[in-house]
Design an enzyme around this catalytic site. Structure first.
Site, short mmCIF file in Angstrom:
data_model
loop_
_atom_site.label_atom_id
_atom_site.label_comp_id
_atom_site.label_asym_id
_atom_site.label_seq_id
_atom_site.Cartn_x
_atom_site.Cartn_y
_atom_site.Cartn_z
N HIS A 1 0.83 -1.22 0.00
CA HIS A 1 0.00 0.00 0.00
C HIS A 1 0.86 1.26 0.00
O HIS A 1 0.44 2.29 -0.51
CB HIS A 1 -0.96 0.00 1.20
CG HIS A 1 -2.16 -0.88 1.00
ND1 HIS A 1 -3.42 -0.55 1.41
CD2 HIS A 1 -2.29 -2.08 0.37
CE1 HIS A 1 -4.27 -1.51 1.09
NE2 HIS A 1 -3.60 -2.46 0.46
N ASP A 2 2.04 1.19 0.59
CA ASP A 2 2.93 2.35 0.52
C ASP A 2 3.37 2.58 -0.93
O ASP A 2 3.24 3.67 -1.47
CB ASP A 2 4.15 2.15 1.43
CG ASP A 2 5.02 3.40 1.48
OD1 ASP A 2 4.46 4.51 1.31
OD2 ASP A 2 6.24 3.29 1.69
N SER B 1 4.66 7.39 2.59
CA SER B 1 3.52 8.32 2.69
C SER B 1 2.33 7.68 3.40
O SER B 1 1.51 8.37 4.01
CB SER B 1 3.10 8.82 1.30
OG SER B 1 2.85 7.73 0.44
#
Ligand code: HEM
Length: 356
Positions: free
Chosen positions: A92-93, A102
């Site tokens: 997911h990063d 983020s």
């Protein structure tokens, strides 16, 4: 992209007006309409090694020798569930704003607050490793690299040492994190093969790599709210959930959509090729998993990794080949959107950007 964002807003409005939670809106898509397939994002060029990254980046005396060991110690003592969470955190990063940490930033309307990220776990472990690293060598090790190391260490542990690769490091942490950016970047569980393939291609990962990385669904859990489209199983569908599993999940999920169930009922805490056997027998939770059998190319790969095809494209022993292919694909995923010192920073804590 503007058109897609507009669709997402419309979809969330529809959800809000009807008062119903919509997983489609949660991922930034309108409810499916068989006569209008979802628009597909354009493909990016295949990823190549990010020039600023190097295996053993922190090992130099002037950097932070021992950095990777510090992360490993933190990951080793985590639960199997947290380790699964760390592998998903890396994915997911990287898929939103690149592998730049983020996803770790907290605050109003950051990526962390977006629907697909609400069930992420492992943030405290990353923060724990970061605190230890800041004591050991302040201002040197990026949160983005900690996430990449932790994903590797969790894979090593859950695969009982079969997945073991070196992580090119030297990423910088991003300064931007927007909830809206998760829309159209994170593949949704209701996606079909064309959509999932296109969303990986938009990141420079090919269809085979998508199939390989999907094997991470042999560990961890899912909330019942992530597969409402799969229950009851659609009649006359070649990808509908296997009736026995569907029956069990219907009973379990009747207790509420936030109930969690294992992704792989056979070896729930083991990162192995069981996922591919589950895809073949349709014992998988998501449409994105089940639809891997809908093209002959992906179906062959699934059968190969499941151990049902003796060889494929010059490769033998699919169940073993998968571990190696997973290592390669994780390294490659780590090249997405890597930031340089000019674009990023080394955060002091992973949940917030540095004060000016
Ligand atoms: C192919 C497209 C993918 C889709 C549509 C997808 C979707 C999902 C969804 C909906 C969940 C459950 C969330 C919840 O309800 O808690 C989940 C869990 C998970 N996913 Fe994926 N995923 C994909 C690819 C990946 C990749 C590439 C990885 C890592 C390499 C990954 C690793 C995981 C792991 C480990 C979990 C369990 C997490 C936990 O137990 O906390 N997924 N995924």
């Amino acid at each position: 992209m503007a058109k897609l964002a507009l669709l997402a807003v419309l979809a969330s409005l529809l959800g809000a007006v009807s008062g119903e939670f919509s997983i489609y809106a949660g991922y930034g898509f309108p409810p499916p309409n068989p006569s209008v397939p979802y628009p597909l994002p354009p493909a990016c060029p295949p990823l190549s090694p990010a020039p600023g990254l190097k295996v053993g980046h922190y090992a130099d005396k002037d950097k932070c020798p021992g950095a990777e060991e510090i992360v490993r110690e933190v990951v080793e003592k985590a639960t199997a569930g947290e380790k699964a969470g760390l592998i998903r955190l890396f994915f997911h990063d990287c898929f939103v704003e690149g592998c730049d940490g983020s996803v770790l930033l907290s605050g109003t309307d950051t990526e962390r607050t977006a629907f697909p990220n609400l069930s992420l776990r492992g943030f405290e472990l990353i923060e724990e490793a970061k605190a230890k690293l800041e004591k050991h060598c302040p201002g040197i090790v990026s949160c983005a690299d900690i996430v990449a190391f932790a994903g590797r260490d969790a894979s090593y542990s859950l695969s009982y040492g079969r997945i073991n690769y070196r992580v090119p490091a030297g990423r910088y942490d991003g300064k931007v994190s927007r909830a809206n950016d998760t829309f159209q970047n994170l593949p949704p569980p209701f996606g079909d093969l064309a959509l999932t393939t296109a969303m990986f291609a938009a990141k420079g990962l090919n269809q085979n790599e998508m199939v390989v990385l999907s094997g991470a669904h042999s560990i961890g859990r899912s909330a019942c709210s992530s597969f409402p489209d799969r229950l009851p199983p659609a009649a006359n569908s070649s990808t509908a959930m296997e009736p026995k599993l569907a029956g069990q999940l219907t009973a379990t999920c009747s207790a509420g959509s936030s109930v969690n169930v294992p992704q792989d009922a056979v070896t729930p805490d083991r990162l192995d090729n069981q996922y591919y056997k589950n895809v073949v027998s349709r014992d998988v939770l998501f449409n994105s998993d089940a639809s891997l059998t809908t093209s002959s190319q992906t179906e062959d790969l699934v059968e190969f990794y499941a151990g049902n095809l003796p060889f494929l494209g010059g490769k033998f022993l699919g169940p073993l080949a998968w571990y190696h292919d997973f290592e390669d694909a994780m390294v490659k995923m780590g090249y997405i959107g890597v930031k340089t010192s000019a674009e990023g920073e080394i955060r002091k804590t992973c949940a917030s950007i540095n004060k000016p």
